[in-house]
Design an enzyme around this catalytic site. Structure first.
Site, PDB file in Angstrom:
ATOM      1  NE  ARG A 267      -3.652  -2.376   2.260  1.00  0.00           N
ATOM      2  CZ  ARG A 267      -4.627  -2.698   3.109  1.00  0.00           C
ATOM      3  NH1 ARG A 267      -4.935  -1.861   4.099  1.00  0.00           N
ATOM      4  NH2 ARG A 267      -5.294  -3.820   2.984  1.00  0.00           N
ATOM      5  NE  ARG A 282      -1.310   4.239   9.132  1.00  0.00           N
ATOM      6  CZ  ARG A 282      -2.598   3.911   9.006  1.00  0.00           C
ATOM      7  NH1 ARG A 282      -3.064   3.576   7.835  1.00  0.00           N
ATOM      8  NH2 ARG A 282      -3.386   3.930  10.054  1.00  0.00           N
ATOM      9  CB  SER A 357     -11.057  -4.516   8.487  1.00  0.00           C
ATOM     10  OG  SER A 357     -12.089  -3.598   8.287  1.00  0.00           O
TER      11      SER A 357
END
Length: 429
Positions: A267, A282, A357
């Site tokens: 990402r 992250r 999630s």
RNA sequence: GGAGGGGUGGCAGAGUGGCCGAAUGCACCGGUCUUGAAAACCGGCGACGGGAGACCGUCCGUGGGUUCAAAUCCCACCCCCUCCGCCA
């Protein structure tokens, strides 16, 4: 993608539901596009029908004995009149169809009634807690300090030398624990939760990304390859695994489909400069074990509960305290109709941080990718419902272990469930 | 990389310019027969969009072209298969 028929019929209701996520649906724009489309459609279809009829007539005349040239002459005038208009009408009908498609592709999924109102993560609602946040008898260090102190552990400086910020190097026991976690999770989902393990490409084309919803709106979040072929690094296994069903018609007796898959995820984190810059929370590259399901529409609500439970089971076995929250409208992902986040306890931050999630996309993704099943009751192909969830994000699981299992002497106890995957090793030092 | 073959409905597979949205088989659905099932027989059966409907349009890997007319002819691209070469 939303159902265009639903948009025509229940535009106002959909608009209201979408406002819960802070999205303003422009119904007037849609209505005028749709009216234009209809007009262009009808006109071009009339012309095409006329043209077809005239062509057929030529064939019939020839068959009944007329000379070819003579037969052509009979319809020449008609065709000329039609051709003058047809190209223009067909082109404009096509262009408007494309406009409508782009319009639809840009609308996020409709939140379910159960989704609470709210603007951001502060408005998410806790559903349940599991375990008790650990109170350590000493000042807890964060995972960076714990990891860097281990003999061969976390190394962000060398990672930066290779690739810049937001990458990590692990070595020794920590690298092994990282690998063990992947094995542990995959085995659990295959052996206990009924998922089939799959291995998939880590590079995908644009169509797959359109199918799951990353494109066209979120291109800046992706790493795109250089070269003649348009390929992207996957941001999650969700993309290749869900797209396994794209353009397919699944037989009812092969459903529900449940897949578990480990992949690296890439990402760009374009929109999160300055957030979570420390440590491996992250990263541009991280490992994740994903769960993906394709189910009958009436089963998707129950499937989301079950899938979330499968992700929770990993944390329970590792004895890591967590809570489950339901995302509010404003925090809901673009393609999701309902999402549970699982947040694990981090002693150094004295709070819960997202580690999974789990979402029900209903028919939003399947309509984009034309993933269908044959409903035995109707005999017709119908859209499946798709779901997915992380179970779990491996890097963040490692973070949680480093923090929750740290000892005062700087060592880290290996969670019991993980020891069989680490040749019985009990401690990282 | 070189040579050849091929992409058609859920699957298999025919179709080389109009009568083709498309034979046939399998699968599936309905019926007859049967105590029930199977078999046999009869009928139905692609998707998408528009329309209240009769119907109309689009779709034979994708995109262009030729033609009054294209699954069928031409061009480009993508993918698959076979053989040879190379290779983790």
């Amino acid at each position: 993608m939303l159902d265009i028929r639903a948009l025509r019929q229940d535009g106002e209701a959909i608009k209201t539901a979408l406002s819960k996520r802070g999205y303003t649906l422009d119904l007037d724009a849609f209505a005028s596009l749709d009216a234009k489309r209809k007009q262009a459609d009808i006109r071009s279809q009339e012309l095409q029908a006329d043209r077809k009829k005239a062509s057929k007539q030529v064939g019939e005349l020839i068959k009944s004995g007329m000379a070819v040239e003579e037969a052509k002459a009979q319809v020449a005038d008609t065709l000329q009149t039609i051709d003058a208009e047809l190209d223009r009408e067909v082109a404009s009908a096509k262009a408007i169809q494309e406009d409508i498609r782009e319009f639809l592709m840009g609308i996020p999924n409709v939140p379910q009634d159960a989704v609470p109102a709210g603007n951001d993560e502060d408005d998410n609602v806790e559903v349940r807690q599991w375990g008790t946040p650990k109170v350590l008898p000493f000042e807890p260090k964060d995972h960076v300090d714990v990891g860097e102190a281990l003999d061969g552990g976390l190394d962000f400086e060398r990672a930066a030398k290779l690739s810049g910020a937001r990458f990590s190097v692990m070595s020794g026991g920590l690298a092994r624990m990282h690998r063990a976690l992947i094995d542990f999770m995959l085995d659990m989902h295959s052996d206990e939760h009924g998922y089939q393990e799959v291995y998939v490409p880590f590079l995908v084309g644009p169509e797959a990304l359109r199918g799951t919803g990353q494109l066209p709106k979120f291109a800046e979040d992706l790493f795109k390859m250089e070269g003649e072929r348009e390929l992207y690094l996957i941001p999650t296994a969700e993309v290749p695994v869900t797209n396994l069903a794209a353009d397919e018609i699944l037989e009812a007796d092969t459903m529900p489909r449940r897949y578990t898959c480990h992949t690296p995820c890439f990402r760009s984190e374009a929109g999160s400069h300055g957030r979570d810059t420390r440590g491996m929370i992250r990263q541009h590259q991280f490992e994740k074990v994903e769960l993906v399901q394709m189910v009958r529409p009436e089963e998707s609500d129950a499937a989301l509960e079950a899938l979330t439970g499968h992700a929770e089971a990993v944390l329970q076995k590792l004895d890591l305290p967590y809570r489950v929250v339901i995302l509010c409208g404003g925090d809901l992902g673009f393609s999701s109709s309902k999402t549970y986040d699982i947040e694990v306890w981090l002693p150094s931050q004295q709070c819960y941080r997202e580690i999974s999630s789990c979402s029900n996309f209903q028919d939003y993704q399947s309509r984009r990718m034309q993933a269908r099943w044959r409903n035995p009751e109707t005999g017709k192909p119908e859209l499946v419902h798709t779901l997915n969830g992380s179970a779990l994000a491996v890097g963040r699981t490692l973070v949680a272990i480093l923090e929750n299992y740290q000892n005062e002497d700087g060592s880290v106890t290996v969670p019991e469930a993980l020891r069989p995957y680490m040749r019985g090793l009990e401690r990282l030092k």
